[in-house]
Design a protein around this motif. Structure first.
Motif, PDB file in Angstrom:
ATOM      1  N   LEU A 137       0.791  -1.239  -0.032  1.00  0.00           N
ATOM      2  CA  LEU A 137      -0.125  -0.065  -0.061  1.00  0.00           C
ATOM      3  C   LEU A 137       0.853   1.206  -0.030  1.00  0.00           C
ATOM      4  CD1 LEU A 137      -3.166   0.393   0.062  1.00  0.00           C
ATOM      5  CD2 LEU A 137      -2.910   1.174   2.419  1.00  0.00           C
ATOM      6  N   ALA A 138       2.002   1.107   0.657  1.00  0.00           N
ATOM      7  CA  ALA A 138       2.864   2.422   0.859  1.00  0.00           C
ATOM      8  C   ALA A 138       3.572   2.794  -0.498  1.00  0.00           C
ATOM      9  CB  ALA A 138       3.880   2.206   1.810  1.00  0.00           C
ATOM     10  N   LYS A 139       3.773   1.697  -1.383  1.00  0.00           N
ATOM     11  CA  LYS A 139       4.429   1.890  -2.816  1.00  0.00           C
ATOM     12  C   LYS A 139       3.256   2.394  -3.656  1.00  0.00           C
ATOM     13  CE  LYS A 139       6.920  -2.386  -1.815  1.00  0.00           C
ATOM     14  NZ  LYS A 139       7.107  -3.631  -2.459  1.00  0.00           N
ATOM     15  N   LEU A 140       1.851   2.554  -3.484  1.00  0.00           N
ATOM     16  CA  LEU A 140       0.957   3.042  -4.473  1.00  0.00           C
ATOM     17  C   LEU A 140       0.592   4.249  -4.169  1.00  0.00           C
ATOM     18  CD1 LEU A 140      -1.575  -0.084  -4.142  1.00  0.00           C
ATOM     19  CD2 LEU A 140      -0.011   0.289  -6.015  1.00  0.00           C
ATOM     20  N   ALA A 141       0.427   5.024  -5.548  1.00  0.00           N
ATOM     21  CA  ALA A 141       0.072   6.520  -5.693  1.00  0.00           C
ATOM     22  C   ALA A 141      -1.058   6.569  -6.547  1.00  0.00           C
ATOM     23  CB  ALA A 141       1.191   7.261  -5.746  1.00  0.00           C
ATOM     24  N   VAL A 142      -1.964   7.946  -6.398  1.00  0.00           N
ATOM     25  CA  VAL A 142      -2.910   7.992  -7.319  1.00  0.00           C
ATOM     26  C   VAL A 142      -2.318   8.200  -8.858  1.00  0.00           C
ATOM     27  CG1 VAL A 142      -4.764   9.608  -7.928  1.00  0.00           C
ATOM     28  CG2 VAL A 142      -4.548   8.926  -5.443  1.00  0.00           C
ATOM     29  N   ASP A 143      -2.989   7.603  -9.713  1.00  0.00           N
ATOM     30  CA  ASP A 143      -2.503   8.027 -11.184  1.00  0.00           C
ATOM     31  C   ASP A 143      -1.499   6.987 -11.823  1.00  0.00           C
ATOM     32  OD1 ASP A 143      -4.763  10.011 -11.532  1.00  0.00           O
ATOM     33  OD2 ASP A 143      -3.361  11.610 -11.037  1.00  0.00           O
ATOM     34  N   GLN A 144      -1.001   6.240 -10.871  1.00  0.00           N
ATOM     35  CA  GLN A 144       0.166   5.236 -11.459  1.00  0.00           C
ATOM     36  C   GLN A 144      -0.848   4.327 -12.301  1.00  0.00           C
ATOM     37  OE1 GLN A 144       1.151   3.314  -7.665  1.00  0.00           O
ATOM     38  NE2 GLN A 144       3.137   4.570  -7.450  1.00  0.00           N
ATOM     39  N   PRO A 145      -0.010   4.095 -13.396  1.00  0.00           N
ATOM     40  CA  PRO A 145      -0.808   3.100 -14.605  1.00  0.00           C
ATOM     41  C   PRO A 145      -0.875   1.601 -14.202  1.00  0.00           C
ATOM     42  CG  PRO A 145       1.477   3.750 -15.078  1.00  0.00           C
ATOM     43  CD  PRO A 145       1.341   4.444 -14.038  1.00  0.00           C
ATOM     44  N   ALA A 146      -1.866   1.031 -14.515  1.00  0.00           N
ATOM     45  CA  ALA A 146      -2.143  -0.224 -14.355  1.00  0.00           C
ATOM     46  C   ALA A 146      -2.570  -1.072 -15.506  1.00  0.00           C
ATOM     47  CB  ALA A 146      -3.109  -0.544 -13.414  1.00  0.00           C
ATOM     48  N   LYS A 147      -2.156  -2.330 -15.697  1.00  0.00           N
ATOM     49  CA  LYS A 147      -2.635  -3.347 -16.394  1.00  0.00           C
ATOM     50  C   LYS A 147      -3.724  -4.074 -16.063  1.00  0.00           C
ATOM     51  CE  LYS A 147      -1.528  -3.419 -20.378  1.00  0.00           C
ATOM     52  NZ  LYS A 147      -1.901  -2.766 -21.537  1.00  0.00           N
ATOM     53  N   VAL A 148      -5.029  -4.273 -16.407  1.00  0.00           N
ATOM     54  CA  VAL A 148      -6.007  -4.670 -15.654  1.00  0.00           C
ATOM     55  C   VAL A 148      -6.623  -5.987 -16.416  1.00  0.00           C
ATOM     56  CG1 VAL A 148      -8.302  -4.608 -14.642  1.00  0.00           C
ATOM     57  CG2 VAL A 148      -6.733  -2.713 -14.640  1.00  0.00           C
ATOM     58  N   MET A 149      -6.580  -7.206 -15.721  1.00  0.00           N
ATOM     59  CA  MET A 149      -7.266  -8.460 -16.518  1.00  0.00           C
ATOM     60  C   MET A 149      -8.383  -8.777 -15.933  1.00  0.00           C
ATOM     61  SD  MET A 149      -3.672  -8.021 -16.585  1.00  0.00           S
ATOM     62  CE  MET A 149      -2.923  -8.826 -14.966  1.00  0.00           C
ATOM     63  N   GLY A 206      -5.688   0.821 -17.056  1.00  0.00           N
ATOM     64  CA  GLY A 206      -6.350   1.503 -15.888  1.00  0.00           C
ATOM     65  C   GLY A 206      -5.393   2.198 -15.308  1.00  0.00           C
ATOM     66  N   LYS A 207      -5.912   2.859 -14.216  1.00  0.00           N
ATOM     67  CA  LYS A 207      -5.119   3.457 -13.424  1.00  0.00           C
ATOM     68  C   LYS A 207      -5.470   3.656 -11.912  1.00  0.00           C
ATOM     69  CE  LYS A 207      -6.730   8.269 -14.474  1.00  0.00           C
ATOM     70  NZ  LYS A 207      -6.275   9.584 -14.799  1.00  0.00           N
ATOM     71  N   VAL A 208      -4.418   3.814 -10.845  1.00  0.00           N
ATOM     72  CA  VAL A 208      -4.906   3.992  -9.390  1.00  0.00           C
ATOM     73  C   VAL A 208      -5.817   5.278  -9.169  1.00  0.00           C
ATOM     74  CG1 VAL A 208      -4.308   4.389  -7.064  1.00  0.00           C
ATOM     75  CG2 VAL A 208      -2.890   2.708  -8.759  1.00  0.00           C
ATOM     76  N   ARG A 209      -7.091   5.240  -8.905  1.00  0.00           N
ATOM     77  CA  ARG A 209      -7.778   6.264  -8.528  1.00  0.00           C
ATOM     78  C   ARG A 209      -7.993   6.668  -7.197  1.00  0.00           C
ATOM     79  NH1 ARG A 209     -13.270   7.645  -7.260  1.00  0.00           N
ATOM     80  NH2 ARG A 209     -13.779   5.582  -6.846  1.00  0.00           N
ATOM     81  N   LEU A 210      -7.979   5.766  -6.118  1.00  0.00           N
ATOM     82  CA  LEU A 210      -8.088   6.249  -4.888  1.00  0.00           C
ATOM     83  C   LEU A 210      -7.368   5.035  -3.932  1.00  0.00           C
ATOM     84  CD1 LEU A 210      -9.636   7.774  -2.833  1.00  0.00           C
ATOM     85  CD2 LEU A 210     -11.450   6.176  -3.000  1.00  0.00           C
ATOM     86  N   ILE A 211      -6.876   5.606  -2.853  1.00  0.00           N
ATOM     87  CA  ILE A 211      -6.307   4.840  -2.082  1.00  0.00           C
ATOM     88  C   ILE A 211      -6.933   4.794  -0.653  1.00  0.00           C
ATOM     89  CG2 ILE A 211      -4.201   4.046  -0.825  1.00  0.00           C
ATOM     90  CD1 ILE A 211      -2.535   4.890  -3.438  1.00  0.00           C
TER      91      ILE A 211
END
Length: 252
Positions: A110-122, A131-136
């Motif tokens: 969780l500490a490594k994540l930040a809003v707007d980081q890119p993601a590949k969603v399967m 996709g991208k991180v929207r909320l933590i």
């Protein structure tokens, strides 16, 4: 040979798809009984469309209308049942096709994540999407020590509510020296790599980092161009004479 390469740091998130925009429809007053159901889950409705007819206790009836246009995702309406004004919604309507993949990750990730980081969603049944991180979530669950993360999914495909999915979030990148994972040896002496210098084996202590595609990042202990033993290094000792054959030559 040890080469220069870049590695992506990632966090994996497993979860389910939840609509980003969903409207709950309830009657304006309590105590009304469902007399007629006019729509079913899975049906598209327009704003103002009648969803159900409810009977008043004093006589007469009223209609419940859709406040927005969208897709009816669920309904608790049953003929003869009393419709709740505050509890479970009579209907739920999804507006648009925007979804979040909602999952839980360990506190360390969780500490490594930040809003707007890119993601590949399967997503099961829908393939791969961006996709991208929207909320933590700002808190973690005390018993499991897991935190919740919301990953927005590209709405270009038709998605199903509560479908399971997995996301690989890129949290950063590190560029440095890379060797095959098979070259890394672990033992009582620590993490080592066997290097060939002047046709003899030399043991080097190394500090490793990220992994990607069968390659491992070496942060300390090697230089670009060093010749390393890719396989069977555990059978060799310092000073052993060897005749190295490069991986490229062996492939031929």
């Amino acid at each position: 040979k040890a080469t220069r390469s870049c590695f992506s740091a990632i966090v994996e998130v497993t979860g389910t798809l939840i609509p980003k925009d969903e409207t709950a429809v309830r009657p304006e007053r309590p105590g009304l009984k469902v007399a007629e159901i006019l729509v079913d889950p899975g049906q598209s409705v327009t704003a103002g469309q009648a969803l159900a007819r409810l009977n008043r206790s004093e006589g007469g009836s009223i209609q419940v209308h859709a406040p927005v246009a969208g897709l009816v995702s669920s309904s608790s309406a049953e003929i003869g049942a009393v419709a709740s004004g505050k509890g479970e919604a009579l209907f739920n309507i999804i507006t648009g096709n925007a979804f979040d993949l909602v999952g839980q990750v360990p506190t360390t990730d969780l500490a490594k994540l930040a809003v707007d980081q890119p993601a590949k969603v399967m997503v099961v049944g829908a393939g791969d999407m961006d996709g991208k991180v929207r909320l933590i979530a700002p808190t973690i669950e005390p018993n499991s020590q897991l935190g919740q993360v919301f990953i927005s999914v590209d709405p270009s495909k038709h998605l199903l509510v509560n479908a399971s999915g997995r996301a690989i979030v890129t949290t950063g990148e590190s560029c440095g020296i890379a060797v095959p994972l098979t070259a890394i040896l672990y033992g009582s002496a620590g993490t080592v790599v066997q290097v060939v210098r002047r046709q003899r084996v030399e043991t080097r202590h190394v500090e490793v980092g990220l992994l990607s595609g069968g390659q491992v990042e070496v942060r300390k202990g090697l230089s670009e161009g060093d010749v390393v033993v890719a396989r069977a290094g555990a059978l060799l000792r310092d000073g052993d004479p060897v005749r190295p054959i490069t991986a490229a030559a062996q492939a031929k």
